[in-house]
Structure formats: C-alpha cells, structure tokens
Design an enzyme around this catalytic site. Structure first.
Site, PDB file in Angstrom:
ATOM      1  N   GLY A 104       0.837  -1.196   0.000  1.00 40.11           N
ATOM      2  CA  GLY A 104       0.000   0.000   0.000  1.00 40.11           C
ATOM      3  C   GLY A 104       0.869   1.241   0.000  1.00 40.11           C
ATOM      4  N   LYS A 105       0.302   2.376  -0.352  1.00 37.03           N
ATOM      5  CA  LYS A 105       1.021   3.656  -0.280  1.00 37.03           C
ATOM      6  C   LYS A 105       0.015   4.788  -0.274  1.00 37.03           C
ATOM      7  CE  LYS A 105       5.418   4.868  -0.184  1.00 37.03           C
ATOM      8  NZ  LYS A 105       6.488   4.079   0.430  1.00 37.03           N
ATOM      9  N   GLY A 106       0.355   5.837   0.442  1.00 39.02           N
ATOM     10  CA  GLY A 106      -0.531   6.995   0.501  1.00 39.02           C
ATOM     11  C   GLY A 106       0.234   8.279   0.264  1.00 39.02           C
TER      12      GLY A 106
END
Length: 420
Positions: free
Chosen positions: A108-110
């Site tokens: 995941g990445k934000g």
C-alpha cells in the site's frame, strides 16, 4: 507530448518491469494485468482552515495494490509533486518488497499533494487528521497499516492514531507503525533502514568481494539512511573513505569518523566541511575508488554516462532507484554486483513489522531484541535471494531475480486463494 509523459511515468516503468519478469516466470497476460492494477485506489479532497482564516484544499490518495499475502502496508508522504500515478506505482513496489522480505503484508502507499514547509504545525495537524477522517474505513491493523514516508514522521503517526481512535472507538495501536515510543513505537525504527543497508552490504560483501572487514566504503547521501549505514558498517570493520550530502563530499583514504562527520554536518550544514581529506563533488564521489558504493540519496544518479567509470566492486542501493536501467546493464556487463533497493533499503518496513507484531501481541520489546530480529530477517532474505539467483536466474542481475522471486510468491498466494 502527453504520451511521452505517460510513457516515462513511474507507474508505467513499474508495469514494464513486471511484464519483463512475467515473461521469465511464464505468466500469462491475464495474470500480469491483474498484478499491474491496484485492488483499490482511494482519492480524497482535504479541506482545512488556514491560520489566516482562508480555506485550503489538497488532494490525497491511498493505493491498496495487493493483499494476497496479507494486509496492505506502506507509507504516507506529504509532497507538492504527489500524484495518483506515483502512489499507485509505490504501492506496487511495496507489494514486491514485502513479499521479498517474507513479511505477512501486501503493498500500500498513501500521499497528499502538499508542501508541508508552507503549513504551520497546527495546519499540518489539521491536514493529518482530515486525511484519516477521509480514509479511516479502509484502515485497520489487519486491513491497511500506514507508516511514515517523505515529510511525515512519528508525530504524524501520533495524529493519525489519535484521530483513528476518536472516530472508530477502537484503541488499536497496531493500525500505524513508526509511532512515538510512548504510543507503542520502537526505538530502532529511527535507524532500521540504515541498519538494513549495512546488514545487506555485509552479507553481499561476503559473497562477492571476500568480506566487509577493511572494505573501503563510499556513501553518497548522508541523511538518516547514509549516516546509520556508515555507523553500522564501521562497527562491522569496514572503512568509510567517502561521504557526501547535497552540497558535496569528502574523500579520505585513511578513513572517515562517521560520528564526527554527522556532528560537522549538524553544526555547519554539510559534511563537505569535514577537516581531513579532499573535497569532491557528488559526481566525483560516485566514480572514486572504493570496494562498496552505497548511493543513499536521489534516484538515477548512476546512469549510462558515469556507470562505465564507477570503480566500486559492489553497489548497495540505499536510495530508491539510484541506478537507471542503462546503468544496470552496464554493471551487469562489467561484472559489478548491484543489490537492489527492493531488498537493500527494506530495513524500514522490517522495523515496522516488528513494531506491528509487538503491538498485536501487547508486548514491549527491547531495542537489542528488535535489532536482532531486523538483522536476521535481512540476512535470511539476502541469502534466499542469492540462492534463487544462483539456481534459477544466474544469467540475469540480482534486481531481476529479486523481482521474480517476489512476484512468484504473490502469484502462488493468489492461486492458493483462488484469485487467479
């Protein structure tokens, strides 16, 4: 023009790498198409009231790429150049990184498109809390576990956690990692990436250049990762002969005291003011004589122009993407081993795993225990990759082997679950 921009985007580059590795693994287009797309992309509009009373609006994203091996895991960055494309690409890289390290996570990445330097502390806190308000439904210690990244830190995670608890009523400290020690964080998180780089450099040196003892090391980039990599390598018996930061560097064949170098950087603003040795530019540093070169600053610093002049026998990527594809090929032809970023700088996420696991179990771990867990995990990952490379993909570089091993594990998990 737009096609040129798209063709060179980080996401497109990652998809190309995936398809190249897919060919080696004999994966069909259907599988590769599935792997190239995130399972979920969340786009949010964040509005805060500035200290001047005016409304400020920012765009934010969270990309959840793949959960075949476990909950999504990856950082959140605050930067004026954040795009959905970048966040999607970085979430894909996290899938492969977590897989390669045998961590029970997907990728995941934000990110939020903001220049944090232009916000007050109060505005930053407001922004952080509003980001969590927008995405909290998609987070959880067994769903998606964010961590610090570019321009975010333990304070950001503390705001994230507090807002999450307020909204959900769940006092679950394992939802975020990289937290302050007072909130279930671990002290080693500060240096876990640098420790990982040093650990991998030592293992790789044993395999490729006869050991780390007395090996001459040059480190380009003397921030958190570069400093701690140098500190731990010095303790392992290596000799740090060159260091640099954005203003330039210094070479000293007799050895550089990294503790003294970081003091000088903090006092004067740059390691270039280290008194003993000769001053060099970053470009000169990269092609100076050494056994191990650790590029730990920016991407694409070793390219087709300077790669033929690199004198190191081993390169360990502390930064993300410091070698271009052309440089990779030149190193392969020259017989210089390159340990890729996907493994070399994964100490940070291993540190996050140790923090998460202890939060889940409700245990408090000592720094020494945490350090040992990180070192053991990095050593195992390197040796597994080395064996895989020797047995299955000896004609290719370590980067290709790392990607192949990571993708293969994800595909096997997806097949076992009936997704493919």
């Amino acid at each position: 023009m737009m096609e040129e921009v798209l063709s060179s985007s980080l996401y497109t580059q990652q998809v190309k790498k995936l398809y190249k590795v897919g060919e080696l693994l004999g994966l069909d287009n259907e599988t590769l198409e599935t792997l190239s797309q995130p399972e979920r992309i969340i786009q949010v509009k964040i509005q805060i009231r500035g200290s001047d009373g005016k409304l400020k609006t920012f765009m934010g994203w969270r990309s959840q790429h793949n959960s075949a091996l476990g909950p999504y895991k990856g950082g959140v960055r605050y930067h004026p150049n954040v795009t959905q494309d970048e966040v999607e690409a970085l979430s894909m890289i996290m899938t492969w990184k977590n897989s390669l390290l045998l961590l029970p996570y997907g990728g995941g990445k934000g990110g939020v498109r903001v220049d944090p330097k232009k916000l007050t502390r109060e505005e930053l806190e407001q922004l952080s809390r509003k980001y969590i308000q927008a995405i909290y439904k998609y987070l959880g210690s067994e769903l998606d576990i964010p961590a610090p990244d570019v321009n975010t830190d333990s304070q950001t995670m503390a705001w994230f956690l507090d807002e999450y608890i307020k909204i959900t009523g769940k006092v679950d400290f394992a939802v975020f990692t990289g937290k302050p020690v007072e909130l279930g964080g671990i002290g080693v998180r500060l240096y876990s990436t640098g420790l990982g780089v040093a650990t991998i450099a030592k293992e790789a040196a044993n395999k490729f250049i006869g050991g780390v003892e007395e090996a001459r090391v040059i480190i380009q980039g003397f921030g958190n990762v570069g400093y701690y990599a140098g500190k731990f390598l010095s303790e392992m018996g290596a000799k740090i002969v060159g260091v640099s930061d954005s203003k330039g560097g210094v070479i000293n064949e007799k050895g550089i005291d990294v503790g003294k170098a970081i003091e000088i950087k903090e006092k004067t603003g740059s390691v270039i003011n280290y008194p003993e040795g000769r001053k060099v530019t970053n470009e000169e540093l990269l092609i100076s004589d050494c056994d191990i070169l650790i590029p730990a600053a920016l991407e694409n610093v070793i390219n087709k122009f300077n790669a033929p002049k690199v004198k190191a026998k081993l390169i360990v990527e502390g930064a993300n993407g410091p070698l271009t594809a052309d440089a990779d090929e030149i190193m392969r032809q020259r017989g210089i081993a390159v340990v890729p970023d996907i493994l070399a700088n994964a100490g940070g996420v291993v540190g996050s795993y140790v923090e998460w696991a202890n939060n889940k179990m409700g245990e408090i771990i000592s720094d020494e225990e945490a350090k040992k867990l990180i070192v053991d995990r990095m050593n195992n990952a390197f040796n597994t990759l080395y064996d895989y490379h020797q047995k299955k993909l000896e004609d290719h570089d370590l980067r290709t082997a790392a990607m192949a091993l990571a993708v293969d594990r994800v595909v096997r998990a997806m097949k076992a679950r009936g997704i493919l």
